[in-house]
Design a protein around this motif. Structure first.
Motif, short mmCIF file in Angstrom:
data_model
loop_
_atom_site.label_atom_id
_atom_site.label_comp_id
_atom_site.label_asym_id
_atom_site.label_seq_id
_atom_site.Cartn_x
_atom_site.Cartn_y
_atom_site.Cartn_z
N ALA A 25 0.83 -1.20 0.00
CA ALA A 25 0.00 0.00 0.00
C ALA A 25 0.87 1.25 0.00
O ALA A 25 0.38 2.34 0.19
CB ALA A 25 -0.91 0.00 1.23
N HIS A 26 2.15 1.08 -0.22
CA HIS A 26 3.02 2.24 -0.05
C HIS A 26 3.00 3.15 -1.28
O HIS A 26 2.53 2.79 -2.35
CB HIS A 26 4.45 1.79 0.30
N GLN A 27 3.53 4.33 -1.04
CA GLN A 27 3.62 5.33 -2.11
C GLN A 27 5.11 5.60 -2.31
O GLN A 27 5.82 5.91 -1.34
CB GLN A 27 2.90 6.60 -1.64
N HIS A 28 5.58 5.46 -3.53
CA HIS A 28 7.00 5.70 -3.75
C HIS A 28 7.35 7.14 -3.42
O HIS A 28 6.61 8.06 -3.72
CB HIS A 28 7.37 5.38 -5.20
N GLY A 29 8.50 7.29 -2.76
CA GLY A 29 8.92 8.63 -2.35
C GLY A 29 8.56 8.95 -0.91
O GLY A 29 9.01 9.94 -0.37
N PHE A 56 14.73 -0.62 -7.15
CA PHE A 56 13.89 -1.71 -7.67
C PHE A 56 13.25 -2.45 -6.49
O PHE A 56 13.71 -2.31 -5.35
CB PHE A 56 14.70 -2.68 -8.54
N GLU A 57 12.20 -3.20 -6.80
CA GLU A 57 11.44 -3.87 -5.74
C GLU A 57 11.27 -5.36 -6.07
O GLU A 57 10.19 -5.91 -5.97
CB GLU A 57 10.09 -3.18 -5.53
N ARG A 58 12.35 -5.96 -6.47
CA ARG A 58 12.35 -7.39 -6.81
C ARG A 58 13.71 -7.94 -6.39
O ARG A 58 14.58 -7.19 -5.93
CB ARG A 58 12.16 -7.56 -8.32
N ASP A 111 3.49 -6.62 -6.34
CA ASP A 111 4.20 -5.63 -7.14
C ASP A 111 5.20 -4.82 -6.33
O ASP A 111 6.18 -4.34 -6.86
CB ASP A 111 3.20 -4.66 -7.76
N HIS A 112 4.92 -4.67 -5.06
CA HIS A 112 5.73 -3.78 -4.25
C HIS A 112 6.48 -4.56 -3.17
O HIS A 112 6.06 -5.63 -2.77
CB HIS A 112 4.85 -2.73 -3.55
N ALA A 113 7.58 -3.99 -2.73
CA ALA A 113 8.33 -4.61 -1.64
C ALA A 113 8.97 -3.51 -0.81
O ALA A 113 9.29 -2.43 -1.32
CB ALA A 113 9.40 -5.55 -2.20
ZN ZN Z 1 6.60 0.04 -4.57
#
Ligand code: ZN
Length: 172
Positions: A25-29, A56-58, A111-113
């Motif tokens: 649920a995060h917001q980049h930045g 990157f988030e992988r 999608d996010h990490a």
């Molecule tokens: Zn992300």
């Protein structure tokens, strides 16, 4: 059941709410920082999108990415001047825990990490704690904002720090 005990069980989880941002649920930045002062202990909980820290988030794919991931984890596990509590409080780092399963061969999620770091300091003069200097903006150029929640003897407060603010202050 004593009424006071019932009330406590209802109230306590709410007090911890800022910690519960769901992964993904995060917001980049935007990173979150929880600051808690409890007696002589100062604890900091940092939660950051991996994108903000490493781009990157992988899982790392190349030797260069693996090296960058290892360096990130190593530097955050020995944070040095990343956080500097009020000097007069005489705080020393007692424990650091950094978790980023995606960077460490864990299962890749959605999608996010994120990376989650917890730091505990022991302070000789906790009453002298007035704030915290940090290098999050200096060291990670993708971070634009820090949503900080401070909980201490004077109650709780939320602060939004925008680049390049390098100091989080709270009333004493
Ligand atoms: Zn992300």
């Amino acid at each position: 059941m004593p009424r006071a005990a019932l009330l406590l069980t209802l109230i306590l989880p709410c007090a911890l709410l800022p910690a519960q941002a769901a992964p993904g649920a995060h917001q980049h930045g935007v990173v979150t920082l929880e600051v808690a002062i409890d007696g002589a202990e100062l604890s900091l909980g940092l939660r950051a999108p991996l994108d903000d820290l490493i781009g990157f988030e992988r899982a790392p794919r190349t030797a260069a990415e693996r090296q960058a991931a290892a360096e990130l984890l190593r530097s955050l596990r020995a944070p040095g001047a990343l956080f500097e509590p009020s000097a007069a409080a005489g705080c020393t780092l007692a424990a650091a825990t950094v978790q980023a399963p995606v960077l460490e061969g864990g299962a890749a999620g959605a999608d996010h990490a994120e990376l989650v770091a917890d730091y505990r300091y022991q302070c000789a003069q906790p009453q002298a704690l007035r704030g915290l200097k940090h290098r999050l903006f200096a060291d990670f150029r993708r971070i634009a904002r820090i949503d900080a929640a401070v909980a201490g003897p004077r109650g709780q407060a939320l602060h939004k720090l925008k680049r390049p603010a390098d100091t989080l202050s709270w009333p004493q």
